[in-house]
Design a protein around this motif. Structure first.
Motif, PDB file in Angstrom:
ATOM      1  N   ASP A 178       0.832  -1.205   0.000  1.00 59.90           N
ATOM      2  CA  ASP A 178       0.000   0.000   0.000  1.00 59.90           C
ATOM      3  C   ASP A 178       0.872   1.263   0.000  1.00 59.90           C
ATOM      4  OD1 ASP A 178      -2.608   1.423   0.443  1.00 59.90           O
ATOM      5  OD2 ASP A 178      -1.554   2.006   2.276  1.00 59.90           O
ATOM      6  N   ASP A 180       4.025   1.507  -0.996  1.00 56.45           N
ATOM      7  CA  ASP A 180       4.745   1.541  -2.266  1.00 56.45           C
ATOM      8  C   ASP A 180       3.863   2.156  -3.362  1.00 56.45           C
ATOM      9  OD1 ASP A 180       6.675   0.885  -4.259  1.00 56.45           O
ATOM     10  OD2 ASP A 180       5.559  -0.942  -4.713  1.00 56.45           O
ATOM     11  N   GLU A 181       2.594   1.787  -3.360  1.00 57.98           N
ATOM     12  CA  GLU A 181       1.680   2.293  -4.376  1.00 57.98           C
ATOM     13  C   GLU A 181       1.429   3.794  -4.202  1.00 57.98           C
ATOM     14  OE1 GLU A 181      -1.791  -0.246  -4.962  1.00 57.98           O
ATOM     15  OE2 GLU A 181      -2.902   1.552  -5.584  1.00 57.98           O
TER      16      GLU A 181
END
Ligand SMILES: [Zn+2]
Length: 309
Positions: A178, A180-181
């Motif tokens: 999450d 990283d996104e």
């Protein structure tokens, strides 16, 4: 069916209480030296950790005045996260020793130096002498000011938390994905905002911004400090005034914990502008997480550049 006896009921209540205590105790106690590491720890650790930093985001992380409360934090820590590269060398080692917590001593599983996972700049070559100032012999420790290094820190923390709490590994993996996104989406936004200003030259007070500037295309020409950790001198300040005029440099970036007199004097002499950029989460109240740190600094820069020719 028999009704439970009083002792049986009491035993059940005690067991429930004990389980509750075990659960609460199984939260990983994470202590970090800086607010940025604490912020990334919270991204990955969520409600499975207690994440607490020693230095505040508005303090100079090279010089932190020891307080008894720091010892209490370190005594209870399961994991100590450090920036490393000697950033904390002036204040952390005695606190670690005095905490008498074997889990967080250098080399123990509860000691994590995040620099080993990151891209490090300014690694000196050749002999280092005192005449060079407070040069960090292992490279520049301000590496968290680059989002991809933030991602590397997050990945290292996911691995470490999972090693220490294997039952929660899937949770940490989900939190990393999450983060990283969201970071990836933010990087696109930041790069688009900074794109028109690639190649702009700046002066910075301390060598805090090499990773940041390289990533977002700014060129650091010189520093208000004549040498790392050495306060401004009249002759160096005069040299900066002239360099900035000659090379048409309009911005001086200053960390919030430095004296503004020399930067302001330079700006007054050559019509440049001083920007107080935040190097850490919590530098000002509105920066409460790692993404907001870049949002804040990039907005400040874009706002300043957009008003210049
Ligand atoms: Zn430094």
């Amino acid at each position: 069916m028999n009704r439970p006896t009083r002792p049986q009921l009491l035993a059940a209540v005690l067991l429930a209480a004990a389980t509750g205590i075990t659960r609460a105790a199984s939260k990983l106690n994470v202590v970090t030296t800086t607010a940025d590491l604490a912020a990334i720890s919270r991204e990955i650790g969520g409600d499975k950790i207690n994440g607490d930093s020693i230095a505040k985001g508005y303090q100079d992380p090279h010089f932190v005045e020891p307080k008894p409360s720091f010892l209490l934090k370190l005594q209870k820590a399961d994991l100590l996260e450090v920036v490393g590269l000697q950033l904390e060398i002036g204040w952390l080692p005695p606190l670690q020793t005095q905490s008498r917590n074997s889990k967080i001593q250098v080399g123990a599983p509860g000691y994590l130096d995040l620099s080993q996972f990151c891209q490090i700049l300014d690694i000196p070559t050749g002999q280092i002498t005192r005449a060079m100032g407070d040069v960090h012999p292992l490279g520049n420790p301000h590496y968290w000011l680059e989002p991809n290094n933030g991602r590397r820190i997050a990945k290292a923390l996911q691995n470490k938390f999972s090693e220490m709490r294997p039952a929660d590994a899937a949770y940490f993996a989900q939190r990393y994905a999450d983060f990283d996104e969201r970071l990836g989406a933010a990087e696109k936004r930041w790069e688009a905002k900074m794109a028109p200003y690639r190649g702009r030259k700046v002066i910075t007070y301390h060598r805090s911004w090499p990773n940041f500037c390289e990533r977002f295309g700014l060129v650091v020409v010189n520093y208000v400090e004549p040498k790392p950790g050495i306060p401004p001198t009249p002759s160096h300040t005069l040299e900066l005034i002239n360099t900035m005029k000659r090379e048409n440099i309009k911005l001086i970036l200053v960390e919030p914990y430095f004296d503004l007199r020399a930067p302001n004097a330079i700006a007054q002499a050559n019509g440049s502008q001083v920007l107080v950029l935040m190097p850490s989460v919590g530098g000002v109240k509105e920066i409460t997480d790692y993404l907001q740190l870049f949002d804040y600094d990039i907005n400040l820069l874009v706002n300043a550049f957009s008003k210049m020719n």
